[in-house]
Design a protein around this motif. Structure first.
Motif, PDB file in Angstrom:
ATOM      1  N   CYS A   1      13.123  40.857  53.589  1.00 40.00           N
ATOM      2  CA  CYS A   1      12.126  41.169  52.861  1.00 40.00           C
ATOM      3  C   CYS A   1      12.125  42.057  51.902  1.00 40.00           C
ATOM      4  N   ALA A   2      11.014  42.707  51.291  1.00 39.61           N
ATOM      5  CA  ALA A   2      11.192  43.432  50.232  1.00 39.61           C
ATOM      6  C   ALA A   2      11.916  44.601  50.346  1.00 39.61           C
ATOM      7  N   TRP A   3      11.861  45.135  51.637  1.00 40.33           N
ATOM      8  CA  TRP A   3      12.322  46.523  51.907  1.00 40.33           C
ATOM      9  C   TRP A   3      13.761  46.537  52.359  1.00 40.33           C
ATOM     10  N   ALA A   4      14.310  47.714  52.020  1.00 36.92           N
ATOM     11  CA  ALA A   4      16.007  47.779  52.361  1.00 36.92           C
ATOM     12  C   ALA A   4      15.946  48.093  54.118  1.00 36.92           C
ATOM     13  N   ARG A   5      16.882  48.050  54.423  1.00 32.64           N
ATOM     14  CA  ARG A   5      17.336  48.410  55.943  1.00 32.64           C
ATOM     15  C   ARG A   5      17.586  49.656  55.845  1.00 32.64           C
ATOM     16  N   SER A   6      17.377  50.376  56.775  1.00 34.34           N
ATOM     17  CA  SER A   6      17.821  52.036  57.119  1.00 34.34           C
ATOM     18  C   SER A   6      19.044  51.969  57.522  1.00 34.34           C
ATOM     19  N   ASP A   7      19.587  53.144  58.148  1.00 34.72           N
ATOM     20  CA  ASP A   7      21.009  53.216  58.732  1.00 34.72           C
ATOM     21  C   ASP A   7      20.791  53.521  60.336  1.00 34.72           C
ATOM     22  N   ILE A   8      19.563  53.165  60.799  1.00 33.64           N
ATOM     23  CA  ILE A   8      19.024  53.183  62.057  1.00 33.64           C
ATOM     24  C   ILE A   8      18.801  52.059  62.970  1.00 33.64           C
ATOM     25  N   PRO A   9      19.697  51.660  63.937  1.00 31.30           N
ATOM     26  CA  PRO A   9      19.531  50.342  64.549  1.00 31.30           C
ATOM     27  C   PRO A   9      18.150  50.478  65.366  1.00 31.30           C
ATOM     28  N   GLY A  10      17.627  49.065  65.327  1.00 36.00           N
ATOM     29  CA  GLY A  10      16.488  48.991  66.305  1.00 36.00           C
ATOM     30  C   GLY A  10      15.564  47.798  65.898  1.00 36.00           C
ATOM     31  N   TYR A  11      15.686  47.148  64.682  1.00 31.30           N
ATOM     32  CA  TYR A  11      14.777  46.063  64.369  1.00 31.30           C
ATOM     33  C   TYR A  11      14.615  45.064  65.578  1.00 31.30           C
ATOM     34  N   ALA A  12      13.429  44.492  65.737  1.00 31.94           N
ATOM     35  CA  ALA A  12      13.306  43.716  66.817  1.00 31.94           C
ATOM     36  C   ALA A  12      14.158  42.368  66.883  1.00 31.94           C
ATOM     37  N   ASN A  13      14.297  41.871  65.665  1.00 29.50           N
ATOM     38  CA  ASN A  13      15.164  40.799  65.851  1.00 29.50           C
ATOM     39  C   ASN A  13      16.525  40.832  64.994  1.00 29.50           C
ATOM     40  N   GLY A  14      17.135  42.001  65.526  1.00 23.04           N
ATOM     41  CA  GLY A  14      18.557  42.249  64.986  1.00 23.04           C
ATOM     42  C   GLY A  14      18.678  43.019  63.660  1.00 23.04           C
ATOM     43  N   GLY A  15      19.579  43.924  63.810  1.00 19.64           N
ATOM     44  CA  GLY A  15      19.647  44.633  62.410  1.00 19.64           C
ATOM     45  C   GLY A  15      19.251  46.190  62.492  1.00 19.64           C
ATOM     46  N   ASN A  16      19.327  46.873  61.643  1.00 25.20           N
ATOM     47  CA  ASN A  16      18.797  48.052  61.486  1.00 25.20           C
ATOM     48  C   ASN A  16      17.064  48.110  60.911  1.00 25.20           C
ATOM     49  N   LYS A  17      16.507  49.094  61.372  1.00 19.83           N
ATOM     50  CA  LYS A  17      15.045  49.328  61.079  1.00 19.83           C
ATOM     51  C   LYS A  17      14.915  49.277  59.489  1.00 19.83           C
ATOM     52  N   PHE A  18      13.537  49.044  59.104  1.00 15.00           N
ATOM     53  CA  PHE A  18      13.415  49.111  57.603  1.00 15.00           C
ATOM     54  C   PHE A  18      12.946  50.446  56.997  1.00 15.00           C
ATOM     55  N   ASP A  19      13.006  50.476  55.816  1.00 10.41           N
ATOM     56  CA  ASP A  19      12.720  51.877  55.143  1.00 10.41           C
ATOM     57  C   ASP A  19      11.802  51.182  54.206  1.00 10.41           C
TER      58      ASP A  19
END
Length: 418
Positions: free
Chosen positions: A53-71
């Motif tokens: 999506c439009a926003w980059a991933r952070s360096d903190i894991p935990g997005y609901a469908n895999g990968g890091n959360k968004f910033d």
């Protein structure tokens, strides 16, 4: 674009090869679960770790469908490169792109996957309910982020002419207020005030609705599931393009979607776009065989029938034509519908369809009110595109009786003054 596994080049080249010229793109903070709406191999439901999506991933894991959360303060430039390439490829393929900016969260499974959900980002914006995300107040600071996203998308796509923007898909499904939609339309307009002016679309309703106070920034009024196409007549006087930009959920047979397309455009509609479930990851050429439980249709057969419709309309000087239902003289038999697009006295496109497919094909009788003149008449098979040889006739004026070839579902008629 949001599904990183989807080969959009093959998809768009398939549309070009098969004579399709419109697609609908979701770019906002929305995706679906693989169980949403019981759609098998849903392209809006990326595999784990494959949502962009439009926003980059952070360096903190935990997005609901895999990968890091968004910033939500940093852009995902790879996403915008993919978006630009999609639109550029569509341009090369002669395809107009509806860039849909937002979509409400129909239920908790969609909200659980949203970058706007506090559990999926690192921005500490505070709690917000999924029903309050799209508001001018009570949105936990998300309005400013939504505005920034709109301006970013508009800036990234400013150099393309094969697109228009839709504010939100189905806002009425979750009572998204009109003031928020008008605010976003104003943001789009302001963002492109010093550059190319792309049209703005508003999704008004399922089926039909009378638009009493259209937003002056909106040029396209889009409806969903618009059979019968009464909403065209209800809003034609507003002098806006009227679209039917989503239909499906009527099973896998072709007739409901073919009929909706023909009827809507011959009634004066400006665009038709259907959910085609035969395009999936691994089947970007539209070759996925639909399971019986799939809620909607699609496939090469239906697209071929829609191409016949496109070719039929392009056989007219259609920009000079308008709905002319009064050209049908007298009453039609029960279960038969007729729609007319015409430049009175010069050219007539007529579509006949039945309420339900008949087991046995039968002709239909039609009385067409024409001024005096010499005409050619062609009956067109909506399933095969076959056109009967031109039948010249001299008419003294008034109702003209015509008999169609036998048909079980629908048929079309072309009348041109010589």
């Amino acid at each position: 674009v949001l599904n990183l596994d989807f080969d959009y080049v093959t998809y768009l080249e398939t549309l070009q090869r098969e004579g399709m010229n419109h697609t609908r793109l979701f770019v906002g903070p929305y995706c679906e679960a693989d169980t949403s709406f019981n759609i098998v191999r849903n392209t809006l439901a990326p595999a784990a770790g494959r949502f962009a999506c439009a926003w980059a991933r952070s360096d903190i894991p935990g997005y609901a469908n895999g990968g890091n959360k968004f910033d939500l303060t940093r852009w995902n430039e790879a996403f915008f490169a993919r978006l630009r390439d999609f639109v550029a490829t569509a341009d090369r393929c002669g395809v107009i792109v509806e860039v849909n900016l937002f979509c409400p969260y129909y239920g908790d499974p969609m909200w659980a996957l949203s970058p706007f959900n506090p559990s999926n980002n690192v921005n500490d914006l505070g709690p917000v309910e999924r029903t309050e995300v799209f508001r001018l107040d009570g949105h936990a600071g998300l309005l400013a982020i939504q505005e920034q996203m709109v301006r970013k998308v508009v800036a990234e796509l400013a150099g393309f002419d094969n697109l228009y923007y839709e504010i939100m898909n189905e806002p009425y499904a979750r009572d998204v207020p009109d003031d928020w939609q008008r605010h976003i339309a104003a943001v789009i307009a302001d963002a492109q005030s010093d550059g190319p002016q792309h049209l703005i679309s508003q999704n008004i309703a399922n089926h039909q609705a009378q638009v009493a106070d259209p937003d002056p920034n909106v040029s396209i009024l889009n409806f969903h599931y618009a059979w019968p196409p009464v909403t065209v007549g209800m809003n034609y006087g507003l002098d806006r393009a009227i679209g039917d930009n989503e239909t499906g959920f009527k099973g896998t047979a072709d007739f409901p979607y073919r009929r909706e397309a023909w009827a809507f455009l011959i009634a004066g509609g400006a665009l038709y776009s259907n959910l085609d479930y035969s395009f999936t990851v691994g089947h970007e050429d539209g070759s996925f065989e639909l399971p019986e439980k799939q809620p909607g249709g699609g496939g090469a057969g239906l697209r071929g029938q829609l191409r016949i419709l496109g070719d039929f309309l392009r056989g007219f000087d259609f920009l000079r034509m308008a709905p002319l239902s009064e050209a049908i003289a007298g009453d039609l038999p029960d279960g038969l519908h007729a729609f007319v697009l015409a430049e009175a006295g010069r050219q007539y496109a007529i579509y006949l369809c039945r309420d339900e497919p008949q087991s046995d094909a039968a002709p239909a009788e039609l009385r067409l009110d024409l001024p005096a003149g010499d005409y050619t008449v062609n009956w067109v098979d909506t399933l095969t595109g076959a056109m009967e040889d031109e039948a010249p006739l001299s008419h003294e004026g008034g109702p003209l009786s015509l008999t169609s070839p036998p048909f079980a579902e629908d048929f079309a008629l072309r009348v041109i003054r010589r």
